[in-house]
Design a protein around this motif. Structure first.
Motif, PDB file in Angstrom:
ATOM      1  N   VAL A 228       0.887  -1.162   0.000  1.00 47.14           N
ATOM      2  CA  VAL A 228       0.000   0.000   0.000  1.00 47.14           C
ATOM      3  C   VAL A 228       0.926   1.213   0.000  1.00 47.14           C
ATOM      4  O   VAL A 228       1.904   1.246   0.744  1.00 47.14           O
ATOM      5  CB  VAL A 228      -0.919   0.006   1.241  1.00 47.14           C
ATOM      6  N   VAL A 229       0.638   2.195  -0.847  1.00 44.55           N
ATOM      7  CA  VAL A 229       1.451   3.402  -0.913  1.00 44.55           C
ATOM      8  C   VAL A 229       0.579   4.585  -0.491  1.00 44.55           C
ATOM      9  O   VAL A 229      -0.506   4.789  -1.023  1.00 44.55           O
ATOM     10  CB  VAL A 229       2.016   3.635  -2.330  1.00 44.55           C
ATOM     11  N   VAL A 230       1.076   5.338   0.480  1.00 39.58           N
ATOM     12  CA  VAL A 230       0.408   6.546   0.947  1.00 39.58           C
ATOM     13  C   VAL A 230       1.275   7.721   0.517  1.00 39.58           C
ATOM     14  O   VAL A 230       2.401   7.872   0.997  1.00 39.58           O
ATOM     15  CB  VAL A 230       0.226   6.537   2.484  1.00 39.58           C
ATOM     16  N   MET A 231       0.742   8.517  -0.404  1.00 42.44           N
ATOM     17  CA  MET A 231       1.473   9.685  -0.897  1.00 42.44           C
ATOM     18  C   MET A 231       0.826  10.946  -0.326  1.00 42.44           C
ATOM     19  O   MET A 231      -0.341  11.224  -0.577  1.00 42.44           O
ATOM     20  CB  MET A 231       1.444   9.743  -2.429  1.00 42.44           C
ATOM     21  N   HIS A 232       1.600  11.657   0.490  1.00 41.40           N
ATOM     22  CA  HIS A 232       1.158  12.936   1.045  1.00 41.40           C
ATOM     23  C   HIS A 232       1.771  14.045   0.204  1.00 41.40           C
ATOM     24  O   HIS A 232       2.989  14.110   0.064  1.00 41.40           O
ATOM     25  CB  HIS A 232       1.607  13.084   2.503  1.00 41.40           C
ATOM     26  N   THR A 233       0.933  14.897  -0.367  1.00 42.72           N
ATOM     27  CA  THR A 233       1.439  16.040  -1.111  1.00 42.72           C
ATOM     28  C   THR A 233       1.412  17.252  -0.188  1.00 42.72           C
ATOM     29  O   THR A 233       0.492  17.415   0.611  1.00 42.72           O
ATOM     30  CB  THR A 233       0.614  16.317  -2.378  1.00 42.72           C
ATOM     31  N   PHE A 234       2.444  18.068  -0.306  1.00 39.55           N
ATOM     32  CA  PHE A 234       2.549  19.202   0.607  1.00 39.55           C
ATOM     33  C   PHE A 234       3.368  20.321  -0.017  1.00 39.55           C
ATOM     34  O   PHE A 234       4.049  20.127  -1.027  1.00 39.55           O
ATOM     35  CB  PHE A 234       3.182  18.766   1.940  1.00 39.55           C
ATOM     36  N   GLN A 235       3.268  21.473   0.597  1.00 36.28           N
ATOM     37  CA  GLN A 235       4.155  22.609   0.341  1.00 36.28           C
ATOM     38  C   GLN A 235       4.682  23.036   1.700  1.00 36.28           C
ATOM     39  O   GLN A 235       3.925  23.091   2.668  1.00 36.28           O
ATOM     40  CB  GLN A 235       3.396  23.786  -0.270  1.00 36.28           C
ATOM     41  N   MET A 236       5.950  23.350   1.780  1.00 35.43           N
ATOM     42  CA  MET A 236       6.522  23.678   3.091  1.00 35.43           C
ATOM     43  C   MET A 236       5.980  24.982   3.655  1.00 35.43           C
ATOM     44  O   MET A 236       6.091  25.217   4.850  1.00 35.43           O
ATOM     45  CB  MET A 236       8.037  23.663   3.030  1.00 35.43           C
TER      46      MET A 236
ATOM     47  N   GLY B 174      -0.755  17.594   7.586  1.00 34.98           N
ATOM     48  CA  GLY B 174      -0.336  16.633   6.573  1.00 34.98           C
ATOM     49  C   GLY B 174       0.989  15.965   6.865  1.00 34.98           C
ATOM     50  O   GLY B 174       1.106  14.731   6.847  1.00 34.98           O
ATOM     51  N   VAL B 175       2.028  16.758   7.117  1.00 32.78           N
ATOM     52  CA  VAL B 175       3.358  16.193   7.380  1.00 32.78           C
ATOM     53  C   VAL B 175       3.360  15.372   8.673  1.00 32.78           C
ATOM     54  O   VAL B 175       3.860  14.233   8.672  1.00 32.78           O
ATOM     55  CB  VAL B 175       4.439  17.299   7.382  1.00 32.78           C
ATOM     56  N   PRO B 176       2.777  15.866   9.780  1.00 31.08           N
ATOM     57  CA  PRO B 176       2.738  15.024  10.987  1.00 31.08           C
ATOM     58  C   PRO B 176       1.972  13.713  10.779  1.00 31.08           C
ATOM     59  O   PRO B 176       2.367  12.674  11.298  1.00 31.08           O
ATOM     60  CB  PRO B 176       2.057  15.914  12.028  1.00 31.08           C
ATOM     61  N   GLN B 177       0.901  13.761   9.989  1.00 34.58           N
ATOM     62  CA  GLN B 177       0.152  12.530   9.727  1.00 34.58           C
ATOM     63  C   GLN B 177       1.003  11.541   8.926  1.00 34.58           C
ATOM     64  O   GLN B 177       1.015  10.345   9.227  1.00 34.58           O
ATOM     65  CB  GLN B 177      -1.128  12.844   8.966  1.00 34.58           C
ATOM     66  N   ALA B 178       1.712  12.039   7.925  1.00 36.77           N
ATOM     67  CA  ALA B 178       2.588  11.158   7.140  1.00 36.77           C
ATOM     68  C   ALA B 178       3.644  10.522   8.044  1.00 36.77           C
ATOM     69  O   ALA B 178       3.950   9.332   7.903  1.00 36.77           O
ATOM     70  CB  ALA B 178       3.238  11.944   6.003  1.00 36.77           C
ATOM     71  N   LEU B 179       4.193  11.295   8.969  1.00 40.61           N
ATOM     72  CA  LEU B 179       5.168  10.748   9.916  1.00 40.61           C
ATOM     73  C   LEU B 179       4.547   9.663  10.794  1.00 40.61           C
ATOM     74  O   LEU B 179       5.175   8.640  11.064  1.00 40.61           O
ATOM     75  CB  LEU B 179       5.749  11.867  10.782  1.00 40.61           C
ATOM     76  N   ARG B 180       3.303   9.871  11.235  1.00 37.61           N
ATOM     77  CA  ARG B 180       2.634   8.860  12.064  1.00 37.61           C
ATOM     78  C   ARG B 180       2.397   7.578  11.268  1.00 37.61           C
ATOM     79  O   ARG B 180       2.627   6.471  11.766  1.00 37.61           O
ATOM     80  CB  ARG B 180       1.317   9.401  12.623  1.00 37.61           C
TER      81      ARG B 180
ATOM     82  N   VAL C 249       5.331   5.081   2.629  1.00 36.64           N
ATOM     83  CA  VAL C 249       4.920   6.482   2.681  1.00 36.64           C
ATOM     84  C   VAL C 249       5.904   7.273   1.830  1.00 36.64           C
ATOM     85  O   VAL C 249       7.113   7.107   1.968  1.00 36.64           O
ATOM     86  CB  VAL C 249       4.910   7.022   4.127  1.00 36.64           C
ATOM     87  N   ILE C 250       5.349   8.107   0.958  1.00 33.89           N
ATOM     88  CA  ILE C 250       6.190   9.013   0.178  1.00 33.89           C
ATOM     89  C   ILE C 250       5.589  10.408   0.261  1.00 33.89           C
ATOM     90  O   ILE C 250       4.376  10.578   0.380  1.00 33.89           O
ATOM     91  CB  ILE C 250       6.362   8.577  -1.297  1.00 33.89           C
ATOM     92  N   GLY C 251       6.448  11.391   0.244  1.00 29.35           N
ATOM     93  CA  GLY C 251       6.011  12.772   0.206  1.00 29.35           C
ATOM     94  C   GLY C 251       6.208  13.319  -1.196  1.00 29.35           C
ATOM     95  O   GLY C 251       7.111  12.888  -1.919  1.00 29.35           O
ATOM     96  N   LEU C 252       5.359  14.247  -1.574  1.00 30.88           N
ATOM     97  CA  LEU C 252       5.500  14.918  -2.861  1.00 30.88           C
ATOM     98  C   LEU C 252       5.375  16.410  -2.611  1.00 30.88           C
ATOM     99  O   LEU C 252       4.304  16.894  -2.240  1.00 30.88           O
ATOM    100  CB  LEU C 252       4.450  14.445  -3.856  1.00 30.88           C
ATOM    101  N   HIS C 253       6.498  17.103  -2.742  1.00 28.16           N
ATOM    102  CA  HIS C 253       6.504  18.555  -2.576  1.00 28.16           C
ATOM    103  C   HIS C 253       5.995  19.140  -3.886  1.00 28.16           C
ATOM    104  O   HIS C 253       6.696  19.162  -4.886  1.00 28.16           O
ATOM    105  CB  HIS C 253       7.919  19.038  -2.240  1.00 28.16           C
ATOM    106  N   THR C 254       4.748  19.560  -3.873  1.00 31.30           N
ATOM    107  CA  THR C 254       4.074  19.996  -5.088  1.00 31.30           C
ATOM    108  C   THR C 254       3.756  21.476  -4.971  1.00 31.30           C
ATOM    109  O   THR C 254       2.769  21.870  -4.385  1.00 31.30           O
ATOM    110  CB  THR C 254       2.851  19.104  -5.389  1.00 31.30           C
ATOM    111  N   VAL C 255       4.652  22.288  -5.483  1.00 30.46           N
ATOM    112  CA  VAL C 255       4.600  23.735  -5.298  1.00 30.46           C
ATOM    113  C   VAL C 255       3.859  24.405  -6.447  1.00 30.46           C
ATOM    114  O   VAL C 255       4.254  24.268  -7.604  1.00 30.46           O
ATOM    115  CB  VAL C 255       6.028  24.317  -5.171  1.00 30.46           C
ATOM    116  N   PHE C 256       2.784  25.108  -6.104  1.00 31.44           N
ATOM    117  CA  PHE C 256       2.047  25.859  -7.121  1.00 31.44           C
ATOM    118  C   PHE C 256       1.984  27.347  -6.776  1.00 31.44           C
ATOM    119  O   PHE C 256       1.284  28.115  -7.429  1.00 31.44           O
ATOM    120  CB  PHE C 256       0.638  25.281  -7.332  1.00 31.44           C
ATOM    121  N   GLU C 257       2.733  27.758  -5.753  1.00 31.27           N
ATOM    122  CA  GLU C 257       2.838  29.168  -5.366  1.00 31.27           C
ATOM    123  C   GLU C 257       4.162  29.367  -4.629  1.00 31.27           C
ATOM    124  O   GLU C 257       4.768  28.405  -4.173  1.00 31.27           O
ATOM    125  CB  GLU C 257       1.657  29.582  -4.479  1.00 31.27           C
ATOM    126  N   HIS C 258       4.628  30.588  -4.538  1.00 35.06           N
ATOM    127  CA  HIS C 258       5.889  30.917  -3.843  1.00 35.06           C
ATOM    128  C   HIS C 258       7.081  30.135  -4.405  1.00 35.06           C
ATOM    129  O   HIS C 258       7.947  29.678  -3.662  1.00 35.06           O
ATOM    130  CB  HIS C 258       5.774  30.684  -2.335  1.00 35.06           C
TER     131      HIS C 258
END
Length: 187
Positions: free
Chosen positions: A32-40, A49-55, A67-76
């Motif tokens: 099972v792959v859980v991908m959390h997308t986030f912007q810092m 989001g990030v704390p949940q991915a860590l849990r 678990v994989i993270g995806l830094h998906t930046v659409f601003e800044h």
């Protein structure tokens, strides 16, 4: 949970962190792959989001759930590049692989985010062991709800024991002990 029978589009990542080689969804098949997308710089990502991915990363066996993270930046864009992300990952002690969603020269929305129709961050996408999207959720999702989805996918992936030939509980005669939504004791 809607089942999408087609395989998921590939991740379009410009750089990976916390992994010796680039990841693909194909390499993660069987888990099972859980991908959390986030912007810092996203408050919901940092607080939820990030704390949940860590849990999730700390709770489930790594050979069953990735678990994989995806830094998906659409601003800044100017202040959220790879150097800043490297510092963020170190400061927040993020041990799981994190990719940078490939920028689109024609749109501020990165390519993987477009391919998955994500509405923003934080978002979570859960893939079954066959590589199909089984959950795509924008915004915060309750830990219990996410855990139930992961648990269901893990249960689906495990072989189910056969009950044929299993001993019947004491007091239960041959045939089905339950009918019409109730179970009675054989007297």
């Amino acid at each position: 949970m809607a089942l999408n029978d087609s395989l998921s589009p590939p991740l379009q990542v410009s750089q990976w962190f916390n992994t010796p080689e680039p990841l693909t969804l194909e390499r993660l098949r069987g888990r099972v792959v859980v991908m959390h997308t986030f912007q810092m710089l996203c408050p919901g990502c940092v607080s939820h989001g990030v704390p949940q991915a860590l849990r999730v990363h700390g709770l489930f066996p790594r050979d069953e759930v990735a678990v994989i993270g995806l830094h998906t930046v659409f601003e800044h864009h100017a202040v959220t590049g790879p150097a800043a992300l490297r510092v963020f990952l170190h400061e927040y002690r993020i041990p799981f692989p994190v990719g940078i969603d490939q920028a689109d020269t024609a749109s501020p929305v990165p390519l993987t985010m477009q391919a998955y129709g994500l509405q923003g961050t934080p978002s979570v996408v859960v893939f079954d062991p066959a590589g199909r999207v089984r959950l795509s959720h924008f915004g915060q999702i309750d830990d219990l709800q996410l855990g139930a989805v992961i648990g269901q996918l893990l249960a689906e992936a495990r072989p189910q024991p056969s009950l044929e030939g299993a001993p019947r509980p004491a007091g239960v005669a041959g045939g089905s002990p339950c009918a019409d939504g109730a179970c009675g004791v054989d007297k």
